[in-house]
Write an enzyme that holds these catalytic residues in place. Structure first.
Site, short mmCIF file in Angstrom:
data_model
loop_
_atom_site.label_atom_id
_atom_site.label_comp_id
_atom_site.label_asym_id
_atom_site.label_seq_id
_atom_site.Cartn_x
_atom_site.Cartn_y
_atom_site.Cartn_z
CG ASP A 159 43.08 39.29 43.24
OD1 ASP A 159 43.98 40.13 43.34
OD2 ASP A 159 41.88 39.61 43.08
CG MET A 160 42.25 39.07 49.38
SD MET A 160 42.13 37.37 49.93
CE MET A 160 40.67 37.45 50.96
CD GLU A 163 47.13 40.39 42.54
OE1 GLU A 163 46.36 41.37 42.66
OE2 GLU A 163 47.89 40.22 41.59
NE ARG A 165 39.17 49.22 41.15
CZ ARG A 165 40.03 48.20 41.19
NH1 ARG A 165 40.97 48.10 40.31
NH2 ARG A 165 39.91 47.27 42.11
#
Ligand code: DCP
Ligand code: CA
Ligand code: CA
Length: 577
Positions: free
Chosen positions: A13-14, A123, A63
């Site tokens: 996952d980045m 991902e 977020r």
């Protein structure tokens, strides 16, 4: 008894992906607090934060915050705004998509023995079982162990062992890792396999970093659910390995909402129903109790609570469709012919732009065009048409030609019933590239480059066709069409990326989202559709709802009282009342 797991599954996952894309574009932003925000309208108003560098997170930015709130948390924050699309008035996420393609190119070509499943824009799940078995067989168990014992510090610079204590204040990464290598890994093949997979993921992550400059995190476990869970355990720029033996240590303290597919309303209803918060508490509830409350999901819940998950890693490289869509919620619903023509023109241009990019990247050409729309009464319609060329004017002609026949208004200006979503999508790809001047039909007739025809993808699997050839479908009729839209494992009927969503989520947008968020949005959509249908067609029978009718619930594959919508013919639907 549950069978002991036999697979080795990885997840990449980045880290703060869109933020890293911005940082690479403007290198002075590396190491700084960065917040990526959505443009909420074409006139410059800003929407909420969708991605945050870890520096911004440390300053307390979250977020979803709006810009003034972000600045209040962190005055030196760098705000990056997602650009607006050229042809359709909505955010253009193309640059993140292109960055994602760079990453996937590396993942997909790293070793052909790895099965890669793209799970979202940033991902991927990897089935490493075959590769790991072959690596151990080739090098030899003892040789591998000797190499790890002497070189583990350089082979595993960012690896953590998830055994429970790795979250304690006293945790020492190196001590814990060395103890594991010289202990369990030396005596237990299943531990050694996880360690070998860890070496592969270290190398793959290093390759991604050196070729793209992007950092990512990794997880290794014996199934998708645990790989995903542990990947987040030591984020960012780290990877976490978990032999199955430690699953209960980890799950005991894991919040139910942190588990894949349980992050949303469904997970919340499980918590509320039993008054619990952790996976450990869920594991204490027996199967028949789970079945009473969640008949469709009970077995799955029972297994994941014990760290088991059978879902296979499915190869998914190419999207089955290229889709553009625009929503017109509430009062913005399109009720004028001019407006509809304006938007079909914009969507045709946008679709062409995407199709040309897809053609360059994937050396394939779409042969069908699907026009779908949704009226303000939540009904969805779709028609599969032939693609004649990759020319926006041709696409406009075909789409408008089909749609205009359905106007119920009698005058020349208006449109009834108003449209809430318009979608143009193309699919049924064949291998090869159609050159600009030829028509698709002639190109195909000439035999063109169609020798390597890909599997033709069904556009819409389950729907009724009325006598004008329009497919009329309800949410329950939809089936997955080999796209990236992921359903929760107990669901079957949602998530087709070809189709517009009644609540107006743009399918192309949904496809790019992390799968848990997407599953959540789809779940919410299903809930709302259920509500709309109930209000429109039948009041909820409170007694049946409270008792729950297991048969009916199972049929619907979700614990929602979804009434069957009346099957009305499209002609009747468009007839004036
Ligand atoms: N994204 C989005 N809208 C959301 C959630 C995410 O547009 N509601 C986009 C922006 C993210 C990207 O998807 O950068 C990947 O989402 P992740 O959930 O993986 O989050 P990040 O990669 O940003 O951060 P993390 O390091 O926690 O994975
Ligand atoms: Ca991410
Ligand atoms: Ca992600």
């Amino acid at each position: 008894m549950l069978k002991p797991p036999t697979r080795i599954i990885g997840l990449i996952d980045m880290d703060c992906f869109y933020a890293q894309v911005e940082q690479r574009e403007k290198p002075e932003l590396w190491g700084k607090p960065v917040a990526v925000v959505q443009p909420s309208g074409p006139r410059g108003a800003l929407g909420g934060v969708i991605a945050l560098s870890y520096e911004a997170r440390r300053a307390g930015v979250k977020r979803g915050m709006m810009v003034p709130q972000v600045k209040a948390c962190c005055s030196e924050v760098n705000i990056c705004v997602v650009p607006f699309g050229e042809h359709a008035d909505k955010p253009d996420i193309n640059k993140y998509r292109l960055a994602s393609a760079e990453v996937f190119e590396i993942i997909n070509t790293f070793d052909e023995r790895i099965v890669v499943e793209k799970a979202s824009v940033d991902e991927a799940f990897l089935d490493l079982t075959q590769l790991v078995e072959e690596m151990i067989a080739t090098e030899g168990r003892d040789e591998a162990l000797r190499r790890y014992a002497s070189e583990w510090k350089t082979i595993f610079p960012t690896s953590h062992l998830a055994e429970g204590a790795d979250k304690n204040d006293s945790y020492n990464r190196e001590e814990s890792f060395e103890r594991w290598i010289t202990g369990h890994c030396a005596t237990d093949f299943r531990h050694l396999s996880i360690l070998v997979a860890g070496e592969v993921i270290e190398q793959l992550r290093a390759a991604i970093l050196s070729k793209t400059q992007f950092y990512c995190s990794g997880g290794v476990a014996t199934n998708k659910m645990m790989a995903k869970l542990v990947c987040g355990r030591h984020k960012p720029r780290q990877q976490t390995l978990m032999p199955h033996e430690y699953a209960s240590n980890i799950l005991d303290k894991t919040s139910i909402q942190d588990v894949r597919f349980l992050g949303g309303k469904f997970g919340q209803s499980v918590c509320n129903r039993f008054g619990i918060e952790t996976m450990g508490q869920l594991a204490a509830i027996n199967l028949s109790k789970l079945e009473e409350s969640f008949p469709a999901q009970a077995r799955w819940l029972y297994e994941v609570a014990r760290g088991h998950d059978e879902e296979v890693v499915k190869t998914r490289n190419l999207l089955g469709s290229v889709t553009v869509s625009k929503q017109f919620p509430g009062k913005r619903a399109l009720a004028k012919i001019d407006d509809i023509q304006f938007w079909i023109t914009g969507l045709s241009k946008e679709l062409c732009k995407r199709l040309h990019e897809d053609q360059n990247a994937n050396k394939r050409t779409a042969t069908s065009l699907i026009l779908s729309f949704c009226t303000t009464n939540w009904k969805q319609y779709s028609k599969t048409l032939s693609m004649v060329s990759y020319n926006p004017d041709d696409i406009y002609e075909i789409a408008w030609g089909a749609l205009k026949l359905l106007n119920k208004a009698t005058d020349k200006k208006n449109w009834e019933p108003p449209l809430g979503v318009l979608t143009l999508s193309s699919s049924r790809f064949v291998g090869g590239v159609l050159s600009g001047t030829r028509t698709l039909k002639n190109w195909m007739k000439e035999g063109g480059e169609t020798s390597n025809i890909e599997k033709k993808l069904p556009a819409i699997v389950s729907s009724r066709v009325d006598d004008q050839g329009w497919e009329v479908f309800n949410p329950d009729d939809l089936e997955d069409v080999n796209t990236e839209a992921v359903n929760a494992p107990w669901e079957t009927g949602l998530g087709s990326s070809v189709l517009p969503n009644a609540l107006g989520y743009d399918p192309a947008f949904l496809n790019e989202l992390p799968e848990d968020i997407r599953a959540e949005l789809l779940h919410e959509q299903r809930l709302n559709e259920a509500k709309v249908l109930q209000v429109k067609h039948k009041p909820i029978d409170a007694k049946v709802e409270a008792k729950g009718n297991p048969k009916q619930r199972q049929k619907k594959k979700a614990d929602l009282p979804v009434d069957e919508p009346p099957k009305k013919k499209i002609k009747d639907f468009f007839k004036k009342d």
